[in-house]
Design a protein around this motif. Sequence first.
Motif, PDB file in Angstrom:
ATOM      1  N   VAL A  46       8.496 -25.549 -34.952  1.00  0.00           N
ATOM      2  CA  VAL A  46       7.574 -25.761 -33.840  1.00  0.00           C
ATOM      3  C   VAL A  46       6.519 -26.803 -34.207  1.00  0.00           C
ATOM      4  N   ALA A  47       5.980 -26.715 -35.419  1.00  0.00           N
ATOM      5  CA  ALA A  47       4.973 -27.686 -35.869  1.00  0.00           C
ATOM      6  C   ALA A  47       5.569 -29.087 -35.921  1.00  0.00           C
ATOM      7  N   ARG A  48       6.791 -29.208 -36.421  1.00  0.00           N
ATOM      8  CA  ARG A  48       7.443 -30.520 -36.467  1.00  0.00           C
ATOM      9  C   ARG A  48       7.657 -31.069 -35.060  1.00  0.00           C
ATOM     10  N   ALA A  49       8.058 -30.205 -34.148  1.00  0.00           N
ATOM     11  CA  ALA A  49       8.313 -30.645 -32.773  1.00  0.00           C
ATOM     12  C   ALA A  49       7.032 -31.116 -32.098  1.00  0.00           C
ATOM     13  N   VAL A  50       5.927 -30.375 -32.299  1.00  0.00           N
ATOM     14  CA  VAL A  50       4.654 -30.761 -31.699  1.00  0.00           C
ATOM     15  C   VAL A  50       4.171 -32.087 -32.290  1.00  0.00           C
ATOM     16  N   GLY A  51       4.261 -32.235 -33.602  1.00  0.00           N
ATOM     17  CA  GLY A  51       3.845 -33.478 -34.236  1.00  0.00           C
ATOM     18  C   GLY A  51       4.669 -34.664 -33.768  1.00  0.00           C
ATOM     19  N   THR A  52       5.982 -34.467 -33.660  1.00  0.00           N
ATOM     20  CA  THR A  52       6.864 -35.542 -33.198  1.00  0.00           C
ATOM     21  C   THR A  52       6.552 -35.922 -31.752  1.00  0.00           C
ATOM     22  N   ALA A  53       6.333 -34.921 -30.904  1.00  0.00           N
ATOM     23  CA  ALA A  53       6.031 -35.189 -29.496  1.00  0.00           C
ATOM     24  C   ALA A  53       4.725 -35.950 -29.349  1.00  0.00           C
TER      25      ALA A  53
END
Length: 218
Positions: A46-53
Motif C-alpha cells: 500500500v505504501a509503495r502504491a501511494v508513493g508511486t501514485a
Amino acid sequence: MDAIFGNLDLWGEGITYTLLVFFFGGIIALVLGTIVGAMRVSPVPVARAVGTAYVTLVRNTPLTLVFFFFVFGYSALALPTLSNTVLGILAIGVYTATYVAETLRAGINTVPVGQAEAARAIGLPFGQVMTQVVLPQAFRSVVPPMMSVFIALLKNTTVAAGFSIAVLPQLQSTISNSHTRQGSPMEVLLWVAVIFVALVMLLTWLQRTLENRWRIAR
C-alpha cells in the motif's frame, strides 16, 4: 546601474521573497520527498502504491497547473485564508518533492542490500533501517543530482511571479508599470538573470563542499 540603485527597495523585496520561496519550498520538498522516497521502496504494498501514485500524478503535471490549483483552487475550498506566498511555497514544495523522492530512491538502490538485511537481522524495524543505515548512505551518493533538483527549484521560483508573488521576475512588470521607477524592462531582466546565476554558483559551491566533506567521511 540606475535599474539597481533606483529601485533598491524593490530589489530587496524581490530577493527576499525569492529566497523565502526557495528555502521553505526546499524544506518541504526535502522532508516530503524523503518520506515518499522511503515509501517507494517500502515492503508494504500500500505504501509503495501511494508513493508511486503521488510521484506519477504530481511529476507529470506542469508546475504552472500546480500553482493554479494551490493559488486559485485553495480559495474555493472554504479553508483558512493563506497568502499567495505561502500557497506558492506549498505548490513548489509539493511539486519538487517528487524529484527529490526519485533522486533519493536511486540513491537507496545504490546501498548494498546486505546492509539492510543485516540491520533487519538484528531486529531493527523498517523505519530505523532506513534512517540509521540506508538513508545516510543514500544521501551521500546523490549529492550532485540532488543539488541539480534544488537548482531547478531555484529557477522554478520564477513561475511564482505569475501569481502575484513578489519574487525577482515580478520586478519587471512593477517597474514597467510605474512612471517613477528607473530602468528599462530589459535591464531589469538582465540583472535578474545575473542574480540567478550568482545564486546557482553558490549552490554549486555548496555541492562541492558537501561532496568533499562526505568523501572524507567515507
